[in-house]
Design an enzyme around this catalytic site. Structure first.
Site, PDB file in Angstrom:
ATOM      1  N   ASP A 342       0.834  -1.194   0.000  1.00  0.00           N
ATOM      2  CA  ASP A 342       0.000   0.000   0.000  1.00  0.00           C
ATOM      3  C   ASP A 342       0.877   1.255   0.000  1.00  0.00           C
ATOM      4  OD1 ASP A 342      -2.620   1.415   0.520  1.00  0.00           O
ATOM      5  OD2 ASP A 342      -1.560   1.958   2.356  1.00  0.00           O
ATOM      6  N   GLU A 378       1.674  -0.532  -5.011  1.00  0.00           N
ATOM      7  CA  GLU A 378       0.736   0.536  -5.329  1.00  0.00           C
ATOM      8  C   GLU A 378       1.629   1.773  -5.502  1.00  0.00           C
ATOM      9  OE1 GLU A 378      -3.353   2.555  -3.634  1.00  0.00           O
ATOM     10  OE2 GLU A 378      -1.721   2.207  -2.231  1.00  0.00           O
TER      11      GLU A 378
END
Length: 703
Positions: A342, A378
């Site tokens: 993330d 990401e």
């Protein structure tokens, strides 16, 4: 109680069959107490007198799995110097393998008084906070083996443990929302029939429900608020939270592996749940605040490139050790197969700017364990220069946000889209080829947990996030969505047919694109969140997947057919980029790829540049695949002609006369069933095919 010196490594609580070794790092502390917690609310404190390289440690004979514990750190409380030690706060072990309980929010878990943030708060947090748990590391893995599915065979299914399993009618009530539910045969059967090879789980590291959300009657449903990087989230366990959650998670991984499904974890190493200078003191902040967090020039405050209040200090050797130890633990002890990072751009912020060669990537590159599993970035954060799609090192794959945006733009009718769409369809060579990566570096997706579901993408022009309690200010406002003529629910049959066609267009495009496809859970059923594009705090029916009574819907069958079409044909999952010319060593004089206008002529630069152009065809030559098979053999496949009509009007497409004489229609998104295999009509070179507005058709020519 006997207290032996113990060892400084490994960090955390390590049970060896006769007792437990405890080790914790803190450079800021003057004194550290290990507190063993008892069910009657009392605790036994043991001072950790041994210290090696700022690691305090002791071995306690007879301390068994299931024992709850925490640390109390005595040391300076001086926020002006970045120091926030406070012995009144019971701290979680950063290396805890399991966590028991949850936080009961109140002033007790904060290091300051609400009315006077400059004053130290000496209220005891123990009755209000979570506790670490000693676990039994032994587990019978049997003959478990990682599937090790190659990227070119991978189909990823992004899912939430609770959201996927909470409403499945075939699951026993006590297993819904749990790791055991995830491993139940009815879930695994659905995944295998769909053709999924990897399930990417939204955060399962122990996370915290924010104080603000709790006060609003909401919760941190998504889980991007980690406090325990080694512990499986205890609320997803059906067996108990005194270490049973570890066994239950391992059992789920073993069951998924038996079905040939890899387990990828969505991990949040960029920040913790302790927030900014006004956040709670739960673990890292009280142990050694300046060693764990990026502080500003004024050490009272935190640098925040994550939008959550803090960022971990990626140039600290202790933070890097924590992350690498965590990653290795989940691979070696928990048997997971990869990670999706993330806000990975934050991990690259060694100083201020995003640095491709930062220490974190160096460590991953040389690590003999972590470097061998799937690593997905990401590739953005909320800091300056944080959008880094295409800029991660060669070992990494990336969520391709540009793919998502371009495919959405094409099908909603944005002008000047064709050229970029062609690049995205063929693996995004403009992003990945220059640093030695291949098409498989691109994780292609149209939807994910963050944003509209597939159904809502074609049913809403605007976000509808009122349930989140922020007056619809939260969430992305530019969604590249199109409601097909009516906002939200409608009885208009023409609008509903168009929406169904658009969903088939997105799924078909995703499966026909070079790269690695990722499906968001429930999109195969047209799951809706009623226009909420930021359901991070909605732990309820809005976010949970409502399983249809019958698993025979047209969209589900179409999705399965597209996944299996891809899996059956290597021309859709090439390991090398297209050359745009014939491949040496074959007798085929045709190029490996060719682009055509609907009139059948090869695309010119003027065609690519035309603002209003919204239709094209692409020939994929199955006889010109340049990469060899696993034993050096030549790979040959059928050839395909993909026809895209994203315009609002029907269009006639001419089948090129020199790329094959006989074809068969194998996909037609204008039809509700999408054309099941073997039933499509035959088409000859030179024929004209009428494509309905906003539809795509695929023709197949046998090798």
């Amino acid at each position: 109680m006997q207290v032996w010196p113990g060892e400084a490594y490994p960090l955390g609580a390590t049970y060896d069959g006769a007792g437990t070794n405890f080790a914790v790092f803190t450079e800021a502390a003057d004194r550290v107490e290990l507190c063993l917690l008892h069910d009657d609310g009392s605790e036994t404190a043991v001072e950790l007198r041994e210290s090696d390289a700022f690691v305090r440690h002791a071995y306690l004979p007879g301390v068994m799995p299931g024992q709850r514990y925490g640390f109390r750190v005595h040391g300076p409380y001086d926020p002006g110097r970045g120091l926030r030690c406070n012995s009144a706060k019971l701290l979680l072990d950063p290396y805890a393998k399991a966590v028991s309980g949850s936080i009961r929010w109140g002033e007790e878990v904060y290091g300051y008084h609400f009315g006077a943030p400059e004053r130290r708060n000496d209220l005891d947090s123990a009755p209000h906070t979570m506790t670490s748990v000693v676990i039994n590391p032994y587990f019978d893995w049997g003959d478990d083996r990682p599937p090790r599915t190659d990227y070119h065979h991978t189909v990823i299914y992004e899912a939430h443990v609770k959201g996927l399993t909470m409403r499945h009618p075939g699951l026993p009530e006590e297993l819904r929302g749990t790791y055991a539910g995830l491993a139940h045969p009815v879930i695994i059967e659905h995944l295998t029939k769909l053709g999924v090879t990897a399930i990417e789980l939204m955060p399962v590291h122990q996370f915290v429900d924010d104080h603000r959300l709790a006060d609003m009657g909401l919760s941190n449903y998504w889980g991007y608020n980690t406090i325990g990087f080694f512990a499986p989230h205890n609320a997803y366990a059906s067996w108990g939270d005194r270490g049973q959650q570890v066994l239950e998670f391992k059992s789920a991984v073993r069951a998924l592996h038996e079905a040939g499904i890899e387990v990828i974890l969505d991990v949040v190493y960029n920040h913790t749940a302790e927030g900014n200078h006004l956040g709670p003191t739960l673990s890292f902040k009280g142990l050694d605040n300046p060693s764990y967090y990026r502080l500003t020039d004024d050490p009272r405050y935190y640098m925040d490139t994550t939008g959550t209040g803090n960022s971990l200090l990626m140039r600290s050797p202790h933070v890097l050790q924590l992350i690498m130890d965590s990653l290795r633990y989940w691979v070696t002890d928990m048997h997971v197969d990869g990670f999706r990072f993330d806000l990975a751009a934050t991990l690259a912020r060694q100083f201020h700017e995003v640095d491709r060669l930062s220490s974190f990537f160096d460590l991953v590159q040389q690590d003999p364990v972590v470097s061998q599993v799937k690593l997905i970035a990401e590739p953005w954060d909320v800091g300056e220069g944080g959008y880094q799609v295409g800029n991660f090192p060669p070992l990494w794959t990336e969520w391709n946000g540009k793919y998502r945006d371009t495919v959405r733009d094409l099908w909603r009718g944005e002008p000047r889209t064709l050229a970029e769409f062609a690049s995205r369809l063929t693996g995004s060579s403009d992003l990945y080829q220059d640093d030695g990566r291949r098409p498989l570096a691109s994780i292609n997706f149209v939807t994910c947990h963050d944003g509209f579901t597939l159904h809502d993408l074609v049913a809403y022009n605007e976000k509808h996030n009122d349930a989140n309690g922020e007056e619809n200010r939260d969430g992305e406002s530019h969604n590249r969505s199109w409601n097909c003529g009516a906002e939200g629910d409608t009885d208009d049959e023409e609008v509903l047919r168009l929406r169904a066609r658009q969903m088939r267009n997105f799924i078909a495009t995703l499966m026909l694109s070079q790269g690695v496809p990722m499906i968001s859970h429930g999109d195969e059923f047209a799951r809706t969140q009623h226009g909420n594009n930021n359901a991070y705090c909605q732990d309820n029916e809005l976010s949970w997947l409502e399983w249809p009574e019958s698993l025979k819907s047209d969209l589900l069958e179409f999705t399965r057919a597209m996944v299996w079409l891809r899996r059956d044909h290597p021309v859709f999952r090439r390991r090398r980029f297209f050359h745009g010319r014939p491949v040496e060593g074959t007798h085929d004089e045709l190029s490996d790829i060719a682009w055509f206008t609907p009139e059948g002529g090869e695309m010119t630069q003027q065609d690519w540049d035309s603002a209003q152009a919204s239709a094209l065809a692409v020939f994929l030559n199955g006889n010109a695949i340049s990469e060899p098979g696993p034993r050096g053999e030549r790979i040959a496949d059928d050839s395909f002609l993909l026809m895209f009509n994203a315009s609002p009007e029907p269009l006639d497409f001419l089948v090129p006369v020199d790329h094959g004489r006989q074809w068969q229609v194998v996909v037609d998104t204008a039809r509700p069933e999408g054309v099941p295999p073997g039933t499509g009509e035959k088409v000859a070179a030179g024929d004209r095919i009428r494509l309905r507005d906003r539809s795509l058709t695929v023709l197949q020519r046998p090798a």
